[in-house]
Scaffold this active site. Structure first.
Site, PDB file in Angstrom:
ATOM      1  N   HIS A  30     -76.448  17.794 -10.651  1.00 11.43           N
ATOM      2  CA  HIS A  30     -75.490  17.432 -10.736  1.00 11.43           C
ATOM      3  C   HIS A  30     -74.603  19.538 -10.545  1.00 11.43           C
ATOM      4  CE1 HIS A  30     -75.949  14.668 -13.691  1.00 11.43           C
ATOM      5  NE2 HIS A  30     -74.273  14.291 -13.089  1.00 11.43           N
ATOM      6  N   LYS A  57     -78.835  10.312  -6.512  1.00 14.01           N
ATOM      7  CA  LYS A  57     -77.298  10.969  -7.541  1.00 14.01           C
ATOM      8  C   LYS A  57     -76.979  11.680  -6.801  1.00 14.01           C
ATOM      9  CE  LYS A  57     -74.312  10.796 -11.087  1.00 14.01           C
ATOM     10  NZ  LYS A  57     -74.738  10.937 -12.514  1.00 14.01           N
ATOM     11  N   LYS A 201     -43.131  18.520   2.383  1.00 18.29           N
ATOM     12  CA  LYS A 201     -42.661  17.769   3.643  1.00 18.29           C
ATOM     13  C   LYS A 201     -42.215  18.306   5.292  1.00 18.29           C
ATOM     14  CE  LYS A 201     -39.947  14.273   0.825  1.00 18.29           C
ATOM     15  NZ  LYS A 201     -39.314  13.736   1.171  1.00 18.29           N
ATOM     16  N   ASP A 238     -36.821   8.802   5.099  1.00 18.41           N
ATOM     17  CA  ASP A 238     -35.707   8.972   3.575  1.00 18.41           C
ATOM     18  C   ASP A 238     -34.204   8.144   4.764  1.00 18.41           C
ATOM     19  OD1 ASP A 238     -37.422   9.565   1.816  1.00 18.41           O
ATOM     20  OD2 ASP A 238     -36.388  11.921   2.195  1.00 18.41           O
ATOM     21  N   GLN A 391     -36.919   2.236   1.903  1.00 16.62           N
ATOM     22  CA  GLN A 391     -37.261   3.759   2.812  1.00 16.62           C
ATOM     23  C   GLN A 391     -39.629   2.874   2.318  1.00 16.62           C
ATOM     24  OE1 GLN A 391     -39.903   6.110   1.540  1.00 16.62           O
ATOM     25  NE2 GLN A 391     -39.509   5.715  -0.922  1.00 16.62           N
TER      26      GLN A 391
HETATM   27  P1  NAP Z   1     -31.117  19.637  -2.473  1.00 16.47           P
HETATM   28  O1  NAP Z   1     -32.031  20.129  -0.942  1.00 16.47           O
HETATM   29  O2  NAP Z   1     -31.379  20.740  -2.928  1.00 16.47           O
HETATM   30  O3  NAP Z   1     -29.714  19.594  -2.520  1.00 16.47           O
HETATM   31  C1  NAP Z   1     -29.142  19.521  -3.324  1.00 16.47           C
HETATM   32  C2  NAP Z   1     -27.203  19.302  -2.980  1.00 16.47           C
HETATM   33  O4  NAP Z   1     -26.306  19.005  -3.597  1.00 16.47           O
HETATM   34  C3  NAP Z   1     -26.639  20.686  -1.913  1.00 16.47           C
HETATM   35  O5  NAP Z   1     -25.814  19.972  -0.942  1.00 16.47           O
HETATM   36  C4  NAP Z   1     -25.759  21.392  -3.349  1.00 16.47           C
HETATM   37  O6  NAP Z   1     -24.930  22.085  -2.984  1.00 16.47           O
HETATM   38  C5  NAP Z   1     -25.201  20.198  -4.274  1.00 16.47           C
HETATM   39  N1  NAP Z   1     -25.327  20.415  -5.338  1.00 16.47           N
HETATM   40  C6  NAP Z   1     -26.167  20.816  -6.444  1.00 16.47           C
HETATM   41  N2  NAP Z   1     -25.579  21.111  -7.667  1.00 16.47           N
HETATM   42  C7  NAP Z   1     -24.792  21.055  -7.537  1.00 16.47           C
HETATM   43  C8  NAP Z   1     -22.716  20.768  -8.199  1.00 16.47           C
HETATM   44  N3  NAP Z   1     -23.419  21.419  -9.699  1.00 16.47           N
HETATM   45  N4  NAP Z   1     -21.809  20.658  -7.787  1.00 16.47           N
HETATM   46  C9  NAP Z   1     -21.484  20.166  -6.667  1.00 16.47           C
HETATM   47  N5  NAP Z   1     -22.187  20.461  -5.587  1.00 16.47           N
HETATM   48  C10 NAP Z   1     -24.065  20.479  -6.361  1.00 16.47           C
HETATM   49  O7  NAP Z   1     -31.585  18.246  -2.568  1.00 16.47           O
HETATM   50  P2  NAP Z   1     -31.909  17.044  -2.222  1.00 16.47           P
HETATM   51  O8  NAP Z   1     -33.964  16.468  -2.138  1.00 16.47           O
HETATM   52  O9  NAP Z   1     -30.930  16.943  -0.937  1.00 16.47           O
HETATM   53  O10 NAP Z   1     -31.579  15.688  -3.465  1.00 16.47           O
HETATM   54  C11 NAP Z   1     -30.014  15.284  -3.999  1.00 16.47           C
HETATM   55  C12 NAP Z   1     -30.117  14.336  -4.619  1.00 16.47           C
HETATM   56  O11 NAP Z   1     -30.613  13.204  -3.869  1.00 16.47           O
HETATM   57  C13 NAP Z   1     -30.783  14.244  -5.703  1.00 16.47           C
HETATM   58  O12 NAP Z   1     -30.563  13.430  -7.018  1.00 16.47           O
HETATM   59  C14 NAP Z   1     -32.281  13.727  -5.590  1.00 16.47           C
HETATM   60  O13 NAP Z   1     -33.243  12.825  -6.579  1.00 16.47           O
HETATM   61  C15 NAP Z   1     -31.232  12.519  -4.601  1.00 16.47           C
HETATM   62  N6  NAP Z   1     -32.692  11.888  -3.449  1.00 16.47           N
HETATM   63  C16 NAP Z   1     -32.458  10.825  -3.448  1.00 16.47           C
HETATM   64  C17 NAP Z   1     -33.508   9.651  -2.923  1.00 16.47           C
HETATM   65  C18 NAP Z   1     -33.131   8.415  -2.668  1.00 16.47           C
HETATM   66  O14 NAP Z   1     -34.959   7.740  -2.827  1.00 16.47           O
HETATM   67  N7  NAP Z   1     -32.925   7.505  -4.616  1.00 16.47           N
HETATM   68  C19 NAP Z   1     -33.828  10.579  -1.942  1.00 16.47           C
HETATM   69  C20 NAP Z   1     -33.874  11.523  -1.698  1.00 16.47           C
HETATM   70  C21 NAP Z   1     -33.287  12.459  -2.622  1.00 16.47           C
HETATM   71  P3  NAP Z   1     -24.565  23.145  -2.656  1.00 16.47           P
HETATM   72  O15 NAP Z   1     -25.126  23.669  -1.380  1.00 16.47           O
HETATM   73  O16 NAP Z   1     -23.505  23.949  -2.954  1.00 16.47           O
HETATM   74  O17 NAP Z   1     -25.913  23.871  -3.245  1.00 16.47           O
END
Ligand code: NAP
Length: 421
Positions: A30, A57, A201, A238, A391
């Site tokens: 070990h 081992k 990513k 996605d 996806q």
């Molecule tokens: P992200 O890159 O951080 O983008 C967030 C987005 O939300 C931006 O456009 C941001 O606007 C906007 N935002 C955040 N807070 C806000 C507020 N209070 N008012 C208005 N706009 C607001 O995030 P993401 O990876 O794209 O993910 C976004 C959502 O998609 C999450 O809820 C995530 O769980 C979901 N998602 C789901 C899947 C699925 O398989 N279903 C896959 C990927 C993501 P600004 O540019 O103005 O900051």
């Protein structure tokens, strides 16, 4: 009988050759610090063998996931029965893939988490989740690359799906610190397919030999496949998942034949948000021939994305009074309305009446306020869970080359989480 190498000599002296015929002696070493070089492990195996051990081992400690590769190499070439394991979270794959690389046995705990060495899986997971008895030299290795990764549901989804179609593959959680090192170390044709999650990513994107054109435009991959020539091909599943979910919703509501062109073609497609998911939806919409409008809180980000997809940019506030036509499609990719702030919504109910279909990428909760109000306004709704499930179908098909067992994947996801995914 398992005897530590340090006392093996004394042990053999004590029993004076009086070993019952059916008894086998495991002589173990070990190392709780690290995993030595290939040469050092080779020398250690020779020393253990020289004690007269029936089974050798060697248990070392993982500093990095790539440490297991050296143990695999020794296992494959060992002339004597050998147990080779790498302890710790970063050595987890050694405990499962030991079966593939010819290990004599692996250790499993009777109760999950009650382990005799760090990183040990439970016997239940070995048998039921990782299909340990089915693993062999030809098993193809897949996994999700992330950090942390311990709580990923993906192995619970892909392993039963692989088994159900008799595909000789395994899907593991891969706790990776450096993506390039990981891919370089596990470059053999045994390691063939990966999902990418936070924070890797972008690193995955940079390690691809070839990238699907849409993934390239989006600037992120979520799936990587090693082709037979060894080249690493990157995809963004996605966007494929989200667009497939919306198309399915449109077809179901229109009663259109599933074989005709995309039901998104020519439609006015409004994407709220311009982050990672927003990019995926906007590029996906463009690809399908939709007229894309990007509405984002921060106008500059909406503008940048809209320029790339040849669409229009507006702010979220402007979207309230935006209705150039009826029957538009709406996709929310902002995080507004996500748990715990489930009473928030990115667009008022009043504005929703101009849309025939509303999709929300958020999947916690499944029925967001936006979707609830869209449904009350008469729109078809598509849940975020559908994006995730679709996806998964796409990835399964890329990994196995076989049609996804869709109902089984849906049922597995529903069983594995309270939220339905
Ligand atoms: P992200 O890159 O951080 O983008 C967030 C987005 O939300 C931006 O456009 C941001 O606007 C906007 N935002 C955040 N807070 C806000 C507020 N209070 N008012 C208005 N706009 C607001 O995030 P993401 O990876 O794209 O993910 C976004 C959502 O998609 C999450 O809820 C995530 O769980 C979901 N998602 C789901 C899947 C699925 O398989 N279903 C896959 C990927 C993501 P600004 O540019 O103005 O900051």
């Amino acid at each position: 009988i398992d005897v530590e190498l340090q006392v093996a000599h004394d042990f053999y002296k004590t029993i004076q050759g009086k070993k019952p015929e059916k008894v086998k002696i495991i002589v173990s070493s070990h190392n709780y610090q690290n995993t030595p070089s290939l040469e050092e492990i080779g020398n250690l195996v020779a020393r253990i063998q020289a004690t007269g051990a029936d089974i050798v081992k060697v248990a070392t400690t993982a500093v990095d996931i790539t440490d297991s590769a050296r143990i695999f190499q020794v296992l494959v070439h060992s002339q004597v029965p050998m147990i080779g394991l790498v302890m710790g979270d970063r050595g987890f794959i050694s405990r499962i893939l030991s079966a593939k690389f010819g290990g004599f046995l692996t250790f499993g705990s009777i109760e999950a988490g009650v382990v005799s060495a760090p990183g040990q899986p439970s016997i239940k997971d070995l048998l039921d989740l990782y299909n340990f008895r089915l693993l062999g030299p030809d098993t193809k290795v897949h996994g999700v690359i992330g950090n942390p990764i311990g709580h990923s549901k993906s192995p619970h989804l892909y392993n039963p799906a692989f088994k159900s179609v008799n595909f000789n593959g395994i899907y593991l959680p891969l706790l990776v610190d450096n993506v390039a090192n990981f891919l370089k170390t596990y470059s053999s044709p045994d390691f063939v397919g990966y999902s990418y999650t936070i924070p890797h990513k972008e690193a995955g994107f940079n390690c691809c030999d070839e990238i699907d054109p849409i993934a390239k435009e989006i600037g992120a991959i979520s799936c990587m496949i090693k082709r037979p020539d060894g080249n690493l091909m990157g995809y963004n599943v996605d966007y494929l998942g989200a667009i497939a979910a919306i198309e399915e919703g449109l077809r179901a509501s229109n009663g259109a034949s599933p074989v005709s062109g995309s039901p998104l073609a020519g439609k006015l497609f409004v994407v709220m948000g311009a982050g990672g998911a927003g990019k995926a939806l906007a590029f996906g919409g463009k690809e399908k021939g939709a007229r894309v409008v990007v509405a984002n809180r921060t106008y500059d980000k909406a503008k940048q994305l809209a320029n790339k997809v040849g669409g229009e940019a507006i702010t979220l506030a402007e979207l309230e009074n935006f209705h150039p036509e009826d029957g538009m499609i709406l996709a929310n990719t902002t995080s507004v309305g996500m748990k715990p702030k489930i009473e928030d919504t990115p667009l008022s109910k009043k504005a929703l009446k101009h849309y025939s279909l509303v999709f929300d990428a958020i999947y916690t909760p499944k029925l967001t306020r936006l979707l609830r109000e869209a449904q009350e306004s008469g729109a078809t709704i598509v849940y975020g869970t559908e994006m995730f499930i679709n996806q998964a179908f796409v990835q399964f098909e890329k990994f196995s080359g076989l049609p996804a067992p869709k109902q089984l994947i849906r049922d597995t996801l529903a069983r594995n989480t309270k939220e339905g995914i």
